[in-house]
Design an enzyme around this catalytic site. Structure first.
Site, PDB file in Angstrom:
ATOM      1  N   ARG A   1       0.880  -1.169   0.000  1.00  0.00           N
ATOM      2  CA  ARG A   1       0.000   0.000   0.000  1.00  0.00           C
ATOM      3  C   ARG A   1       0.915   1.216   0.000  1.00  0.00           C
ATOM      4  NH1 ARG A   1      -1.292   3.840   3.642  1.00  0.00           N
ATOM      5  NH2 ARG A   1      -3.391   4.685   3.769  1.00  0.00           N
TER       6      ARG A   1
ATOM      7  N   ASP B   1       1.831   4.575   0.429  1.00  0.00           N
ATOM      8  CA  ASP B   1       1.230   5.615   1.254  1.00  0.00           C
ATOM      9  C   ASP B   1       1.473   7.024   0.708  1.00  0.00           C
ATOM     10  OD1 ASP B   1       0.056   6.418   3.895  1.00  0.00           O
ATOM     11  OD2 ASP B   1       2.013   7.387   4.105  1.00  0.00           O
TER      12      ASP B   1
ATOM     13  N   GLU C   1      -2.397   4.752  -2.402  1.00  0.00           N
ATOM     14  CA  GLU C   1      -3.230   5.483  -1.455  1.00  0.00           C
ATOM     15  C   GLU C   1      -3.188   6.933  -1.903  1.00  0.00           C
ATOM     16  OE1 GLU C   1      -4.112   7.765   2.376  1.00  0.00           O
ATOM     17  OE2 GLU C   1      -2.070   7.496   1.676  1.00  0.00           O
TER      18      GLU C   1
HETATM   19  C1  GLC Z   1      -1.666   8.356   4.758  1.00  0.00           C
HETATM   20  C2  GLC Z   1      -2.160   7.566   5.952  1.00  0.00           C
HETATM   21  C3  GLC Z   1      -2.386   8.500   7.111  1.00  0.00           C
HETATM   22  C4  GLC Z   1      -1.087   9.194   7.427  1.00  0.00           C
HETATM   23  C5  GLC Z   1      -0.470   9.855   6.175  1.00  0.00           C
HETATM   24  C6  GLC Z   1       0.962  10.223   6.396  1.00  0.00           C
HETATM   25  O1  GLC Z   1      -2.591   9.257   4.298  1.00  0.00           O
HETATM   26  O2  GLC Z   1      -3.323   6.868   5.623  1.00  0.00           O
HETATM   27  O3  GLC Z   1      -2.880   7.808   8.227  1.00  0.00           O
HETATM   28  O4  GLC Z   1      -1.329  10.180   8.388  1.00  0.00           O
HETATM   29  O5  GLC Z   1      -0.471   8.984   5.068  1.00  0.00           O
HETATM   30  O6  GLC Z   1       1.792   9.107   6.349  1.00  0.00           O
END
Ligand code: GLC
Length: 657
Positions: free
Chosen positions: A294, A296, A338
């Site tokens: 995933r 991020d 994401e």
């Molecule tokens: C993504 C995660 C979130 C986090 C951000 C920074 O959006 O889902 O929880 O705060 O990344 O890593």
């Protein structure tokens, strides 16, 4: 100057020609003839996907970097354990493995679910009972001490958080999953590391090996210029995108780029050394048995003055590069983006550019999630229908992951254009949704809370578990049976869409038991200021023990969710590789969508988001009587005078027999 495709191909072929013979020799020595042959063939095929991004990002250095990158991939391929190579072979034969209807996800925090990694295999029966074939374990790599943004501040990519176990435990979990034909997904935090990471510490200390790994400015000139157009992620406690670090800039102090919290330092991918270092971490983790990464916060990976510093073309190029290189070493591994961005910005993460370029196989269908909550609040599906219909199709080799809730807040990614198309104001509607889900409106059933309310812009997001946002918490507190019934129907309705819109449905831990908001985080100072923890409750195994008792809340929700997965698995039309089309069945309270699979026939999904019964055009839904109802919230639905009656908050699935 734009370079033609032919010219780009020519430079790639030339660069490959220069290194192929030597690499081939080394590959045979390291991998043996058969695996070397496969490896080289992969390079042949991915040539443009590797060389072109290198040239686009790093210009003249492309050839040198090409050789180095291939060497990293070869080293990782050499190190790859035999069991994983077998998986790779199976997946190279069946590249659509993640698009099958058997794919069903479960998302949990290891500590909240079962304490430690070594206890996880004991719970695989529970996951199998739900139909899980894909397990996403929330951040588990060694984070910095103290506040760590739920594990998204990684101090070491090659170690597991000692509170959860060891890397060997993680490998055992992966093996146990693979034995059951389940896959493992973990988070790969690419945009930033913790300030405690060796790279960050080396950079701060002026170690030349880490020169240029991060960005710092000596004064506010550039930070102010950038901040002028960058939307804030955490305006309440981490305003702006830069943090003052006294040791930066050779000890003179500097503003370090920190998009998120001040302890999460953004990596500088304009420096190819960062890209290659990250590639080594990814392939190393892939060799531990991770199937899905995933990726991020990928929209933030490339910065450009005068922009939002999100979704820049180079962020895509970078992902394409890492993707192509990872799959040279580990072709069974896939990426999930994401990217919680507006609908128009989302599809490119799946490779949907003007010209298809493989990027991530999966991406969160954030728009669907947001529009479903919006529909429940208004009892109207017109905005959802219009906005979803406007989205560009995704490449047939990619799929969505569909979900109802996750560990983050819900940000109302509904554009002004989409809102305008149905005659409402974008700003006004987003504000309404915040008020509604924070429970501030008299007729709201939701028990959520606002997250990151920005007084200056009026923006906010919402926290809360799915069950609490659906009204279950409120109904239980008030002892209102009718409201509880409606709450359960809402929750199941949302999951019915997630399970049949197309893509891998994800079940967020606890939703199968309708777990409500948890106030426990307030007692922990490292968590108390972040109310996203209210929807990250510990698993309630006592509630899980009631899951087979149909007289309980847990029993009802668990059975309904499990059944959705079961029916879904039997419906081949729900495979990936094709689009969901939105249909107008003559009633704005009812969302109707169709999936047509070239080999597996047609599927029609119906979801009434309104509280009362609604009628839709029967021919649209049944394909003029050719499709039969295969599942539904209320048993077989009846047609009268050409209209199909759908009970309030009810759903139905139709398919070609
Ligand atoms: C993504 C995660 C979130 C986090 C951000 C920074 O959006 O889902 O929880 O705060 O990344 O890593």
């Amino acid at each position: 100057m734009t370079v033609s495709v032919a010219a780009r191909r020519e430079s790639a072929v030339r660069a490959w020609g220069q290194v192929r013979a030597r690499l081939a020799e080394d590959a045979v020595a390291a991998l043996g003839t058969a695996d070397a042959d496969a490896f080289l063939h992969r390079v042949d095929l991915a040539l443009l996907d590797v060389h072109e991004p290198l040239a686009a990002l790093y210009g003249d250095r492309a050839d040198e970097l090409f050789d180095r990158a291939l060497r990293i991939a070869l080293a990782a391929a050499t190190e790859r354990p035999e069991e994983l190579r077998r998986l790779d072979r199976r997946r190279e034969i069946d590249p659509g493995w993640f698009q099958r209807t058997r794919m069903q996800g479960y998302v949990c925090y290891v500590d909240r679910f079962c304490g430690t990694l070594d206890r996880l295999p004991e719970h695989l029966d529970y996951l199998a009972e739900l139909g899980t074939s894909y397990l996403h374990l929330m951040p588990l790599l060694a984070p910095r001490p103290g506040e760590n943004d739920g594990g998204y501040a990684v101090a070491d990519y090659r170690a597991v958080d000692p509170r959860l176990g060891t890397m060997a435990d993680l490998e055992r979990v992966a093996a146990a999953l693979h034995e059951r034909d389940m896959s493992l997904c973990i988070d790969l935090v690419l945009n930033h590391t913790a300030r405690e990471h060796t790279w960050a510490q080396g950079w701060l200390a002026g170690d030349p090996a880490y020169a240029g790994f991060y960005t710092a400015f000596p004064d506010r000139t550039m930070p102010d210029a950038y901040d002028a157009t960058i939307p804030e992620v955490f305006p309440d406690r981490a305003p702006g995108s830069f943090s003052w670090v006294p040791e930066a800039c050779g000890g003179a102090g500097g503003w370090v780029w920190t998009t998120f919290w001040p302890y999460q330092w953004d990596l500088d991918y304009t420096n190819p050394a960062v890209t290659l270092a990250m590639l080594e971490e990814i392939t190393w983790l892939a060799n531990r048995g991770v199937d899905v990464f995933r990726m991020d916060a990928v929209p933030f990976m490339w910065k450009r003055l005068g922009t939002s510093c999100q979704n820049q073309p180079e962020a895509h190029t970078l992902l394409q590069l890492l993707h192509a290189l990872t799959r040279l070493a580990a072709p069974g591994v896939i990426f999930k983006a994401e990217a919680i961005v507006a609908p128009d910005d989302l599809v490119p993460y799946l490779g949907g550019h003007e010209r298809y370029r493989p990027e991530c196989e999966l991406a969160y269908h954030n728009s669907l999630m947001v529009l479903l909550w919006s529909s429940l609040a208004t009892g109207e599906a017109r905005l959802a229908r219009t906005a979803l219909a406007r989205m560009r199709p995704i490449p047939p080799t990619a799929s969505w992951v569909t979900y109802v809730r996750g560990h983050d807040d819900i940000g109302w990614a509904i554009t002004d254009t989409d809102a305008g198309a149905v005659g409402v104001s974008g700003f006004g509607h987003r504000r309404f949704l915040n008020d509604f889900y924070a429970g501030r409106l008299p007729d709201s059933f939701a028990r959520g809370a606002l997250f990151q309310e920005n007084e200056a812009t009026g923006d906010a997001r919402v926290s809360g578990t799915a069950a609490s946002l659906c009204g279950i918490e409120d109904a239980l507190d008030r002892g209102d049976d009718a409201a509880l019934e409606a709450g359960i129907r809402r929750l199941v309705l949302l999951y019915s869409v997630a399970c049949s819109f197309g893509g891998i449905p994800l079940l967020y831990m606890g939703d199968e038991l309708a777990l409500r908001n948890d106030a426990g985080y307030l007692a922990d100072p490292a968590r108390a200021p972040d109310n996203r923890w209210m929807h990250r409750p510990p698993m309630d195994w006592a509630a899980a023990a009631r899951r087979h008792d149909p007289a309980t809340l847990e029993g009802r929700v668990f059975a309904a969710v499990r059944r959705l997965g079961e029916v879904r698995r039997s419906l081949l039309a729900l495979r990936g590789g094709t689009e969901a089309e939105l249909l107008d069945a003559g009633n704005d309270a009812v969302l109707v969508w169709r999936r047509r699979h070239p080999r597996s026939g047609t599927f029609i999904g119906v979801a009434n988001v309104g509280p009362g019964p609604q009628e839709v055009d029967a021919d649209t839904v049944t394909g003029y009587g050719t499709f039969a109802q295969v599942h539904g919230s209320d048993g077989p639905l009846h047609v009268r005078d050409g209209r199909l009656r759908v009970p309030g908050l009810g759903f139905a699935w139709f398919a070609e027999p």
